[in-house]
Design a protein around this motif. Structure first.
Motif, PDB file in Angstrom:
ATOM      1  N   ILE A 144     -16.954 -12.117  18.865  1.00  0.00           N
ATOM      2  CA  ILE A 144     -17.459 -12.736  17.656  1.00  0.00           C
ATOM      3  C   ILE A 144     -16.370 -12.675  16.587  1.00  0.00           C
ATOM      4  CG2 ILE A 144     -18.476 -10.644  16.642  1.00  0.00           C
ATOM      5  CD1 ILE A 144     -20.865 -12.457  15.804  1.00  0.00           C
ATOM      6  N   ARG A 145     -16.241 -13.751  15.836  1.00  0.00           N
ATOM      7  CA  ARG A 145     -15.199 -13.889  14.823  1.00  0.00           C
ATOM      8  C   ARG A 145     -13.797 -13.800  15.448  1.00  0.00           C
ATOM      9  NH1 ARG A 145     -17.789 -13.960  10.108  1.00  0.00           N
ATOM     10  NH2 ARG A 145     -19.750 -12.832   9.886  1.00  0.00           N
ATOM     11  N   ALA A 146     -13.633 -14.389  16.600  1.00  0.00           N
ATOM     12  CA  ALA A 146     -12.341 -14.375  17.274  1.00  0.00           C
ATOM     13  C   ALA A 146     -11.251 -14.955  16.385  1.00  0.00           C
ATOM     14  CB  ALA A 146     -12.418 -15.177  18.574  1.00  0.00           C
ATOM     15  N   ALA A 147     -10.088 -14.303  16.366  1.00  0.00           N
ATOM     16  CA  ALA A 147      -8.965 -14.733  15.541  1.00  0.00           C
ATOM     17  C   ALA A 147      -8.094 -15.705  16.326  1.00  0.00           C
ATOM     18  CB  ALA A 147      -8.147 -13.517  15.099  1.00  0.00           C
ATOM     19  N   LEU A 148      -8.413 -16.994  16.217  1.00  0.00           N
ATOM     20  CA  LEU A 148      -7.658 -18.029  16.916  1.00  0.00           C
ATOM     21  C   LEU A 148      -7.074 -19.020  15.919  1.00  0.00           C
ATOM     22  CD1 LEU A 148     -10.252 -18.704  19.786  1.00  0.00           C
ATOM     23  CD2 LEU A 148      -8.187 -17.300  19.920  1.00  0.00           C
TER      24      LEU A 148
ATOM     25  N   PHE B 263     -18.713 -18.346  15.008  1.00  0.00           N
ATOM     26  CA  PHE B 263     -18.080 -17.553  13.949  1.00  0.00           C
ATOM     27  C   PHE B 263     -16.565 -17.386  14.144  1.00  0.00           C
ATOM     28  CE2 PHE B 263     -22.485 -16.087  14.206  1.00  0.00           C
ATOM     29  CZ  PHE B 263     -22.914 -16.261  12.900  1.00  0.00           C
ATOM     30  N   ALA B 264     -15.997 -17.985  15.160  1.00  0.00           N
ATOM     31  CA  ALA B 264     -14.562 -17.825  15.411  1.00  0.00           C
ATOM     32  C   ALA B 264     -13.742 -18.462  14.300  1.00  0.00           C
ATOM     33  CB  ALA B 264     -14.185 -18.448  16.752  1.00  0.00           C
ATOM     34  N   ASP B 265     -12.531 -17.952  14.101  1.00  0.00           N
ATOM     35  CA  ASP B 265     -11.597 -18.509  13.130  1.00  0.00           C
ATOM     36  C   ASP B 265     -10.614 -19.410  13.856  1.00  0.00           C
ATOM     37  OD1 ASP B 265      -9.845 -19.133  11.156  1.00  0.00           O
ATOM     38  OD2 ASP B 265      -9.314 -17.088  10.604  1.00  0.00           O
ATOM     39  N   LEU B 266     -10.821 -20.716  13.720  1.00  0.00           N
ATOM     40  CA  LEU B 266      -9.927 -21.702  14.319  1.00  0.00           C
ATOM     41  C   LEU B 266      -9.254 -22.539  13.239  1.00  0.00           C
ATOM     42  CD1 LEU B 266     -12.230 -22.723  17.287  1.00  0.00           C
ATOM     43  CD2 LEU B 266      -9.873 -21.968  17.553  1.00  0.00           C
TER      44      LEU B 266
ATOM     45  N   LEU C 250     -20.167 -23.711  18.767  1.00  0.00           N
ATOM     46  CA  LEU C 250     -19.233 -23.624  17.650  1.00  0.00           C
ATOM     47  C   LEU C 250     -19.986 -23.394  16.346  1.00  0.00           C
ATOM     48  CD1 LEU C 250     -16.953 -26.628  18.709  1.00  0.00           C
ATOM     49  CD2 LEU C 250     -16.500 -24.200  19.065  1.00  0.00           C
ATOM     50  N   ILE C 251     -21.050 -22.635  16.430  1.00  0.00           N
ATOM     51  CA  ILE C 251     -21.880 -22.362  15.259  1.00  0.00           C
ATOM     52  C   ILE C 251     -21.069 -21.580  14.211  1.00  0.00           C
ATOM     53  CG2 ILE C 251     -23.943 -21.156  14.431  1.00  0.00           C
ATOM     54  CD1 ILE C 251     -25.147 -21.563  17.219  1.00  0.00           C
ATOM     55  N   LYS C 252     -21.018 -22.128  13.016  1.00  0.00           N
ATOM     56  CA  LYS C 252     -20.324 -21.513  11.885  1.00  0.00           C
ATOM     57  C   LYS C 252     -18.865 -21.172  12.188  1.00  0.00           C
ATOM     58  CE  LYS C 252     -24.388 -19.842   9.431  1.00  0.00           C
ATOM     59  NZ  LYS C 252     -25.061 -18.725   8.746  1.00  0.00           N
ATOM     60  N   VAL C 253     -18.267 -21.893  13.086  1.00  0.00           N
ATOM     61  CA  VAL C 253     -16.853 -21.692  13.383  1.00  0.00           C
ATOM     62  C   VAL C 253     -16.015 -22.316  12.260  1.00  0.00           C
ATOM     63  CG1 VAL C 253     -16.620 -23.832  14.708  1.00  0.00           C
ATOM     64  CG2 VAL C 253     -15.073 -21.941  15.168  1.00  0.00           C
ATOM     65  N   ASP C 254     -14.892 -21.715  11.940  1.00  0.00           N
ATOM     66  CA  ASP C 254     -13.994 -22.242  10.920  1.00  0.00           C
ATOM     67  C   ASP C 254     -12.985 -23.172  11.578  1.00  0.00           C
ATOM     68  OD1 ASP C 254     -12.288 -22.829   8.870  1.00  0.00           O
ATOM     69  OD2 ASP C 254     -11.796 -20.758   8.355  1.00  0.00           O
ATOM     70  N   LEU C 255     -13.219 -24.483  11.422  1.00  0.00           N
ATOM     71  CA  LEU C 255     -12.311 -25.488  11.957  1.00  0.00           C
ATOM     72  C   LEU C 255     -11.601 -26.241  10.835  1.00  0.00           C
ATOM     73  CD1 LEU C 255     -14.510 -26.907  14.859  1.00  0.00           C
ATOM     74  CD2 LEU C 255     -12.210 -25.969  15.140  1.00  0.00           C
ATOM     75  N   SER C 256     -11.608 -25.656   9.647  1.00  0.00           N
ATOM     76  CA  SER C 256     -10.949 -26.310   8.527  1.00  0.00           C
ATOM     77  C   SER C 256      -9.459 -26.476   8.818  1.00  0.00           C
ATOM     78  CB  SER C 256     -11.153 -25.511   7.240  1.00  0.00           C
ATOM     79  OG  SER C 256     -10.669 -24.187   7.375  1.00  0.00           O
ATOM     80  N   ASP C 257      -8.932 -27.636   8.457  1.00  0.00           N
ATOM     81  CA  ASP C 257      -7.508 -27.963   8.652  1.00  0.00           C
ATOM     82  C   ASP C 257      -7.117 -28.070  10.123  1.00  0.00           C
ATOM     83  OD1 ASP C 257      -6.698 -27.938   5.813  1.00  0.00           O
ATOM     84  OD2 ASP C 257      -7.135 -25.799   5.937  1.00  0.00           O
ATOM     85  N   ALA C 258      -8.087 -28.043  11.020  1.00  0.00           N
ATOM     86  CA  ALA C 258      -7.784 -28.145  12.450  1.00  0.00           C
ATOM     87  C   ALA C 258      -7.607 -29.607  12.856  1.00  0.00           C
ATOM     88  CB  ALA C 258      -8.896 -27.503  13.269  1.00  0.00           C
TER      89      ALA C 258
ATOM     90  N   GLY D 151     -23.372 -25.593  11.038  1.00  0.00           N
ATOM     91  CA  GLY D 151     -22.740 -24.742  10.036  1.00  0.00           C
ATOM     92  C   GLY D 151     -21.237 -24.625  10.158  1.00  0.00           C
ATOM     93  N   ALA D 152     -20.620 -25.385  11.060  1.00  0.00           N
ATOM     94  CA  ALA D 152     -19.166 -25.309  11.232  1.00  0.00           C
ATOM     95  C   ALA D 152     -18.449 -25.834   9.994  1.00  0.00           C
ATOM     96  CB  ALA D 152     -18.743 -26.105  12.461  1.00  0.00           C
ATOM     97  N   ASP D 153     -17.322 -25.234   9.674  1.00  0.00           N
ATOM     98  CA  ASP D 153     -16.523 -25.651   8.517  1.00  0.00           C
ATOM     99  C   ASP D 153     -15.533 -26.719   8.981  1.00  0.00           C
ATOM    100  OD1 ASP D 153     -14.968 -25.966   6.286  1.00  0.00           O
ATOM    101  OD2 ASP D 153     -14.631 -23.830   5.940  1.00  0.00           O
TER     102      ASP D 153
END
Length: 226
Positions: free
Chosen positions: A130-134, A151-154, A169-177, A191-193
């Protein structure tokens, strides 16, 4: 008085020398541990390879300046051992899963210039942490189908051509991806960013998926959804 000064200087020098000796001893121990761990990665036995992976994780924690090197070794290990998809009905090998988890939970503050490169790795059904740093990872053409990455950081990751079908990909951070030509069929983006995310070439992306995520004026969507 002169004798006292000489004695103090002598004690100071001895202390510095002792510190240097301890530092050299520690460096030698880390080098020996690293060499042994890398040798274990080449073993035919799964338990020995797992031991090598977890030994590298421990070294990475004990010697932060060696984290970029060790992380690169583990990423190369994953690309090499996950170059082909697992047999039908099988999960990815335990050693690949372990290496991915070690990388996913690393403290990225110590990455220096390291960028996680898992290009074209076949990693279906993975659930590294959870909240994997990728964040910033190179995941082009990577198979992450049915992966559990909630919740992963992508942030800033390159997922061009990646298979994200049925991925969580629930609430995963895909900003700037970048997700050009990525397959998002059935992916849960609740809830994904997606702020400033390039989805312009994404495949099988639906309006419902976009509506369930967080977008902004800089989110680039396929022409059919723009």
């Amino acid at each position: 008085m002169v004798a006292a000064v000489v004695a103090v200087v002598g004690l100071w020098y001895s202390s510095i020398q002792a510190q240097d000796d301890r530092a050299l001893t520690k460096e030698g121990q880390i080098t020996d541990r690293y060499t042994a761990a890398v040798v274990n990665l080449g073993s035919d036995k799964m338990d020995v390879r797992l031991g090598g992976i977890y030994a590298l994780q421990r070294i990475m924690q004990d010697s932060r300046r060696d984290q970029p090197t060790i992380a690169n070794v583990l990423a190369t290990y994953i690309r090499t051992h996950a170059a082909k998809p697992p047999a039908k009905g099988q999960d990815i090998p335990a050693d690949v899963d372990a290496a991915l988890t070690v990388l996913a939970i690393r403290d990225t503050v110590h990455d220096d210039t390291f960028r996680l490169d898992l290009r074209a790795a076949k990693l279906p059904n993975v659930e590294p942490s959870i909240r994997a740093a990728l964040d910033g990872a190179d995941l082009r053409d990577t198979d992450l189908s049915n992966a559990h990455l909630a919740f992963a950081d992508l942030n800033g990751a390159d997922l061009s051509g990646a298979d994200l079908s049925v991925a969580v990909l629930i609430k995963v951070d895909l900003s700037d991806a970048v997700l050009g030509y990525a397959d998002l069929s059935g992916a849960d983006l609740s809830g994904a960013d997606l702020r400033n995310t390039d989805l312009s070439g994404a495949v099988n992306l639906t309006k419902d998926q976009v509506d369930s995520a967080r977008v902004d004026g800089k989110t680039r969507l396929p022409a059919s959804l723009s």
